[in-house]
Write a protein that holds these residues in place. Sequence first.
Motif, PDB file in Angstrom:
ATOM      1  N   GLU A 207      -3.802 -11.550  -4.333  1.00  0.00           N
ATOM      2  CA  GLU A 207      -2.887 -11.502  -3.189  1.00  0.00           C
ATOM      3  C   GLU A 207      -2.983 -10.162  -2.471  1.00  0.00           C
ATOM      4  O   GLU A 207      -3.011 -10.096  -1.234  1.00  0.00           O
ATOM      5  CB  GLU A 207      -1.451 -11.732  -3.669  1.00  0.00           C
ATOM      6  N   GLU A 208      -3.072  -9.095  -3.255  1.00  0.00           N
ATOM      7  CA  GLU A 208      -3.148  -7.753  -2.661  1.00  0.00           C
ATOM      8  C   GLU A 208      -4.432  -7.558  -1.876  1.00  0.00           C
ATOM      9  O   GLU A 208      -4.411  -6.985  -0.780  1.00  0.00           O
ATOM     10  CB  GLU A 208      -3.043  -6.689  -3.764  1.00  0.00           C
ATOM     11  N   ARG A 210      -6.298  -9.801  -0.441  1.00  0.00           N
ATOM     12  CA  ARG A 210      -6.293 -10.595   0.790  1.00  0.00           C
ATOM     13  C   ARG A 210      -5.474  -9.909   1.873  1.00  0.00           C
ATOM     14  O   ARG A 210      -5.839  -9.933   3.051  1.00  0.00           O
ATOM     15  CB  ARG A 210      -5.755 -12.004   0.501  1.00  0.00           C
ATOM     16  N   ARG A 211      -4.363  -9.278   1.473  1.00  0.00           N
ATOM     17  CA  ARG A 211      -3.548  -8.530   2.442  1.00  0.00           C
ATOM     18  C   ARG A 211      -4.260  -7.266   2.917  1.00  0.00           C
ATOM     19  O   ARG A 211      -4.156  -6.866   4.066  1.00  0.00           O
ATOM     20  CB  ARG A 211      -2.202  -8.135   1.822  1.00  0.00           C
ATOM     21  N   GLU A 212      -4.999  -6.625   2.009  1.00  0.00           N
ATOM     22  CA  GLU A 212      -5.555  -5.298   2.249  1.00  0.00           C
ATOM     23  C   GLU A 212      -6.964  -5.325   2.827  1.00  0.00           C
ATOM     24  O   GLU A 212      -7.456  -4.320   3.312  1.00  0.00           O
ATOM     25  CB  GLU A 212      -5.570  -4.523   0.919  1.00  0.00           C
TER      26      GLU A 212
END
Length: 233
Positions: A207-208, A210-212
Amino acid sequence: MRALLIGHDHLSLPGAVGERLVDHGWDVTELVVVPAERYLEPNVECEFPDPLDWDLVVPLGSPWSVNDVERIGAWVAPELTMLRKAHEADVPLLGICFGGQALAAALGGSVERAPRAEIGWVPVETDDASAVGPGPWFQFHYDRFLLPPGAVEIARNEVCSQAFTIGRSMGVQFHPEITAHELELWLGNGGDAEVRSQGLEPEVLMEEIRREEAAAFARTRVLVDGFLARMTR
């Protein structure tokens, strides 16, 4: 301009670093040291090309340690010899994680176990943001490099040296090349257990990233652009 990117296994991809070199018009060739079918038995023979045939060499990451001679001794010593030859001939090198450790070891430094593993997004203290920004940078390592004679440390954190320069070359401990696709491959091939052993959750890491990812790509572009500018001085 010809760049050799050394992937030590089929899961260590050039990612954002390779993309940026292509953006700059580099002709990129990838060498995979350990083929997929030998991933669990990685002590393979590998014939490394003459680095003088290339304008840039980029050794990438690896799930193994430079010091793990019992598992990769057939190719790690020849790779260090190749990196040393490249440096002595003034062929620029950009060593990434294992590749940074290999560069340090090839030039008279060493590699040792870090006081703790680093996995995930970690900021660094930098002396030159045009070379290595403060991040955060993605980390996935258990070892650390000790600088070779003549190297200049340009970034660090409380765990280890994070980047150094020597001549026209640079080694970094983190993974500027990382993409969501590459991390998914790592986690799907044993990395998930390693992540959980450190008290982390693979799903959270995905998740991180994909956000970053977009911001991380921008930081990598700055790093690669700065490196290319300095190596041509």
